[in-house]
Design a protein around this motif. Structure first.
Motif, PDB file in Angstrom:
ATOM      1  N   UNK A 187     -12.765  -6.585  16.699  1.00  0.00           N
ATOM      2  CA  UNK A 187     -11.779  -5.619  15.378  1.00  0.00           C
ATOM      3  C   UNK A 187     -10.670  -4.019  15.741  1.00  0.00           C
ATOM      4  N   UNK A 188      -9.722  -4.887  15.272  1.00  0.00           N
ATOM      5  CA  UNK A 188      -8.569  -3.397  15.840  1.00  0.00           C
ATOM      6  C   UNK A 188      -8.331  -2.941  14.011  1.00  0.00           C
ATOM      7  N   UNK A 189      -8.485  -2.087  13.606  1.00  0.00           N
ATOM      8  CA  UNK A 189      -7.246  -0.985  12.617  1.00  0.00           C
ATOM      9  C   UNK A 189      -6.111   0.001  12.984  1.00  0.00           C
ATOM     10  N   UNK A 190      -5.773  -0.023  11.583  1.00  0.00           N
ATOM     11  CA  UNK A 190      -4.672   1.043  12.063  1.00  0.00           C
ATOM     12  C   UNK A 190      -4.001   1.894  10.428  1.00  0.00           C
ATOM     13  N   UNK A 191      -4.028   3.416  11.142  1.00  0.00           N
ATOM     14  CA  UNK A 191      -3.267   3.635  10.231  1.00  0.00           C
ATOM     15  C   UNK A 191      -1.983   3.231   9.670  1.00  0.00           C
ATOM     16  N   UNK A 192      -1.812   3.138   8.030  1.00  0.00           N
ATOM     17  CA  UNK A 192      -0.389   2.918   7.728  1.00  0.00           C
ATOM     18  C   UNK A 192       0.510   3.077   7.921  1.00  0.00           C
ATOM     19  N   UNK A 193       0.467   4.235   8.943  1.00  0.00           N
ATOM     20  CA  UNK A 193       2.109   4.324   9.221  1.00  0.00           C
ATOM     21  C   UNK A 193       2.330   3.828   9.989  1.00  0.00           C
ATOM     22  N   UNK A 194       1.579   2.980  10.919  1.00  0.00           N
ATOM     23  CA  UNK A 194       1.902   2.393  11.978  1.00  0.00           C
ATOM     24  C   UNK A 194       1.710   0.979  11.966  1.00  0.00           C
ATOM     25  N   UNK A 195       1.269   0.474  11.041  1.00  0.00           N
ATOM     26  CA  UNK A 195       0.977  -1.105  10.765  1.00  0.00           C
ATOM     27  C   UNK A 195       2.464  -1.431  11.314  1.00  0.00           C
ATOM     28  N   UNK A 196       2.383  -2.995  11.870  1.00  0.00           N
ATOM     29  CA  UNK A 196       3.390  -3.593  11.921  1.00  0.00           C
ATOM     30  C   UNK A 196       4.364  -3.025  13.176  1.00  0.00           C
ATOM     31  N   UNK A 197       4.032  -1.820  13.586  1.00  0.00           N
ATOM     32  CA  UNK A 197       4.645  -0.735  14.925  1.00  0.00           C
ATOM     33  C   UNK A 197       4.384  -1.175  16.158  1.00  0.00           C
ATOM     34  N   UNK A 198       2.747  -0.115  15.963  1.00  0.00           N
ATOM     35  CA  UNK A 198       1.829  -0.138  17.272  1.00  0.00           C
ATOM     36  C   UNK A 198       0.413  -1.396  17.095  1.00  0.00           C
ATOM     37  N   UNK A 199       0.837  -2.108  18.533  1.00  0.00           N
ATOM     38  CA  UNK A 199      -0.051  -2.593  18.492  1.00  0.00           C
ATOM     39  C   UNK A 199      -1.345  -2.144  19.762  1.00  0.00           C
ATOM     40  N   UNK A 200      -3.190  -2.114  19.372  1.00  0.00           N
ATOM     41  CA  UNK A 200      -3.483  -1.802  20.008  1.00  0.00           C
ATOM     42  C   UNK A 200      -4.177  -2.271  20.926  1.00  0.00           C
TER      43      UNK A 200
END
Length: 119
Positions: free
Chosen positions: A56-69
């Motif tokens: 599972x991964x999750x992202x802050x809204x501010x980086x969704x679509x731009x950052x990939x962990x």
């Protein structure tokens, strides 16, 4: 002794890309959560993205679509691919590891890596 060592930060122009790496050494459970946090001057340290060992991964809204962990479990290495960087992304980025042990929860932090995005 668990240690986290980050690399890959630096200076980039707006719209550019960087990839951060975090290499974990020492002995720890394969069941863990590895994350990236960031702290801009005068602001609190905030979660950027998290990767649970189960996938599972999750992202802050501010980086969704731009950052990939992502992670390479065989190398105990965590990555953060950052695209379409914006000056608002300028901060010190920290790698974080959380594991549960027989003695309870243990948190580990990297030393931090500066990312600067120019106009």
């Amino acid at each position: 002794q668990v240690q986290l060592v980050e690399s890959g930060g630096g200076l980039v122009q707006a719209g550019g890309s960087l990839r951060l790496s975090c290499s974990a050494s020492g002995s720890f459970s394969a069941a863990n959560v590895m994350s990236w946090y960031r702290q801009a001057p005068g602001k609190q340290r905030d979660l950027v993205a998290a990767s649970v060992s189960g996938g599972t991964t999750n992202y802050a809204d501010s980086v969704k679509g731009r950052f990939t962990i992502s992670r390479d479990s065989s190398r105990n290495t965590l990555y953060l691919q950052m695209n379409s960087l914006d000056p608002e992304d300028t901060a010190v980025y920290y790698c974080h590891l959380v594991v549960e042990t027989t003695a309870g929860r243990r948190d580990y932090w990297g030393h931090g890596n500066q990312v600067t995005v120019s106009e």
